[in-house]
Scaffold this motif. Structure first.
Motif, PDB file in Angstrom:
ATOM      1  N   CYS A   1       6.156  -4.404   7.593  1.00 23.76           N
ATOM      2  CA  CYS A   1       5.477  -4.430   6.664  1.00 23.76           C
ATOM      3  C   CYS A   1       4.027  -4.954   7.338  1.00 23.76           C
ATOM      4  CB  CYS A   1       5.904  -5.195   5.425  1.00 23.76           C
ATOM      5  SG  CYS A   1       4.439  -5.313   4.301  1.00 23.76           S
ATOM      6  N   PRO A   2       2.799  -3.962   7.122  1.00 25.06           N
ATOM      7  CA  PRO A   2       1.625  -4.381   7.739  1.00 25.06           C
ATOM      8  C   PRO A   2       0.969  -5.145   6.826  1.00 25.06           C
ATOM      9  CG  PRO A   2       1.625  -2.145   6.755  1.00 25.06           C
ATOM     10  CD  PRO A   2       2.831  -2.367   6.736  1.00 25.06           C
TER      11      PRO A   2
ATOM     12  N   GLY B   1       5.470   3.142   3.079  1.00 33.07           N
ATOM     13  CA  GLY B   1       6.967   3.425   3.367  1.00 33.07           C
ATOM     14  C   GLY B   1       7.650   3.000   4.597  1.00 33.07           C
ATOM     15  N   LYS B   2       6.776   2.002   5.475  1.00 33.07           N
ATOM     16  CA  LYS B   2       7.362   1.770   6.658  1.00 33.07           C
ATOM     17  C   LYS B   2       8.789   0.915   6.233  1.00 33.07           C
ATOM     18  CE  LYS B   2       3.258   1.617   9.256  1.00 33.07           C
ATOM     19  NZ  LYS B   2       2.081   0.781  10.116  1.00 33.07           N
ATOM     20  N   CYS B   3       8.654   0.203   5.327  1.00 31.40           N
ATOM     21  CA  CYS B   3       9.878  -0.701   5.193  1.00 31.40           C
ATOM     22  C   CYS B   3      11.031   0.034   4.846  1.00 31.40           C
ATOM     23  CB  CYS B   3       9.580  -1.740   4.010  1.00 31.40           C
ATOM     24  SG  CYS B   3       8.997  -0.827   2.364  1.00 31.40           S
TER      25      CYS B   3
ATOM     26  N   ILE C   1       0.781  -1.358  -0.012  1.00 24.06           N
ATOM     27  CA  ILE C   1       0.030   0.075  -0.002  1.00 24.06           C
ATOM     28  C   ILE C   1       0.816   1.121  -0.120  1.00 24.06           C
ATOM     29  CG2 ILE C   1      -2.167  -1.050   1.042  1.00 24.06           C
ATOM     30  CD1 ILE C   1      -0.879   0.208   3.703  1.00 24.06           C
ATOM     31  N   GLU C   2       2.063   1.268  -0.232  1.00 27.86           N
ATOM     32  CA  GLU C   2       3.026   2.297  -0.401  1.00 27.86           C
ATOM     33  C   GLU C   2       3.192   3.062   0.791  1.00 27.86           C
ATOM     34  OE1 GLU C   2       5.090   2.316  -2.908  1.00 27.86           O
ATOM     35  OE2 GLU C   2       3.966   1.059  -4.241  1.00 27.86           O
TER      36      GLU C   2
ATOM     37  N   LEU D   1       6.180  -8.023   1.296  1.00 27.58           N
ATOM     38  CA  LEU D   1       7.687  -8.367   0.818  1.00 27.58           C
ATOM     39  C   LEU D   1       7.944  -9.933   0.981  1.00 27.58           C
ATOM     40  CD1 LEU D   1       9.275  -5.413   2.693  1.00 27.58           C
ATOM     41  CD2 LEU D   1       9.334  -5.717   0.475  1.00 27.58           C
TER      42      LEU D   1
HETATM   43  S1  SF4 Z   1       5.946  -1.566   4.542  1.00 26.43           S
HETATM   44 FE1  SF4 Z   1       5.126  -3.289   3.157  1.00 26.43          FE
HETATM   45  S2  SF4 Z   1       3.156  -2.264   2.570  1.00 26.43           S
HETATM   46 FE2  SF4 Z   1       4.627  -0.432   3.375  1.00 26.43          FE
HETATM   47  S3  SF4 Z   1       5.708   0.242   1.590  1.00 26.43           S
HETATM   48 FE3  SF4 Z   1       7.055  -1.353   2.497  1.00 26.43          FE
HETATM   49  S4  SF4 Z   1       6.280  -3.260   1.372  1.00 26.43           S
HETATM   50 FE4  SF4 Z   1       4.752  -1.724   0.757  1.00 26.43          FE
END
Ligand code: SF4
Ligand code: SF4
Length: 263
Positions: A244-245, A214-216, A211-212, A249
């Protein structure tokens, strides 16, 4: 105290097993963070006990054509280091991530619960390591001198006090706040493996579930979690997958179909 009677090949075989097992566990979604911590402890212990598999040192001795320091005929050492490179081209940097004692002690130091510095200067860091690599080659081939002696990995793991081991100790203290300074700024073998990892067949890939958020990207200590990042400096540490919620990944060969799964 290094056990000199134990063949260095034990460390090399250990490294091959670690790469295979960890790659399988990641691929089959059986990887757990505690397994990584266990491997880091064993790898660090092997560094102190038999000083193997310390590949940056072995590359140094190969460049110096030092059979005794290498612990094997030159052709055997070159074959072993090439095999690890080939496995990195296929599976990514599991050797640096979990098998190398030099990487392991820095990774363990970075687990300390203190504030972290994460400068996003990936290209600059690669340039610094590239400069060190050129110096490393010139010193070894032209002057028969060891650059890595200045960074003390041999003395550190042999518990010998020297200017070099103090330098490595300082790098280890830096590792408390800055991720793997030796791996990312100095290690000549790390540079070789990063070139292999940039083309790795298997790597962490985002699924359609992303869902973009950005947590990763915020969690990654090497600025390699963005969709377009090449993964040359991805140590498969798992910090991105942990946060990642959407479980978006996965370690895969091709971009997998999406699966949406709330954490
Ligand atoms: S943490 Fe997961 S959902 Fe969020 S941007 Fe990264 S891969 Fe995507
Ligand atoms: S956080 Fe993810 S992308 Fe970054 S180094 Fe660790 S495993 Fe690789």
């Amino acid at each position: 105290m290094v056990l000199t009677e134990v063949p260095k090949a034990v460390g090399f075989i250990y490294a091959l097993v670690v790469i295979g097992v960890v790659a399988y566990l990641w691929y089959s979604h059986r990887w757990r963070q505690w397994i990584g911590w266990l491997l880091l402890i064993v790898s660090a212990a092997l560094g102190f006990l038999i000083f193997s598999p310390v590949a940056p040192y072995q590359l140094q001795q190969l460049a110096l054509r030092d059979v005794q320091g290498l612990g094997a005929p030159l052709i055997v050492g070159a074959t072993g280091l090439t095999l690890v490179l080939l496995l990195t081209v296929i599976f990514g940097r599991f050797f640096c991530g979990y098998a190398c004692p030099v990487g392991a002690v820095q990774e363990i130091a970075y687990l300390a619960p203190v504030p972290k510095l994460r400068p996003q200067q990936k290209v600059a860091f690669m340039v610094v390591r590239g400069v060190f690599f050129v110096i490393f080659l010139i010193m070894a081939v032209v002057f028969s001198a060891s650059l890595l002696a200045f960074f003390g990995i041999h003395d550190f793991f042999n518990l010998a006090l020297s200017a070099g081991s103090v330098v490595f100790l300082i790098m280890l203290l830096v590792s408390l706040v800055f991720y793997r300074p030796f791996c990312r700024l100095v290690c000549p073998y790390g540079l070789v493996l990063s070139l292999g990892a940039a083309k790795s067949l298997f790597r962490l890939r985002r699924t359609d579930a992303c869902i973009e958020c950005g947590k990763c990207e915020k969690a990654c200590p090497t600025d390699e979690a963005k969709r377009e990042d090449g993964k040359a400096e991805c140590y498969l540490c798992g910090r991105c997958t942990d946060v990642c919620p959407r479980d978006a990944l996965v370690y895969a060969k091709d971009r997998p179909p999406g699966k949406i799964q709330e954490k």
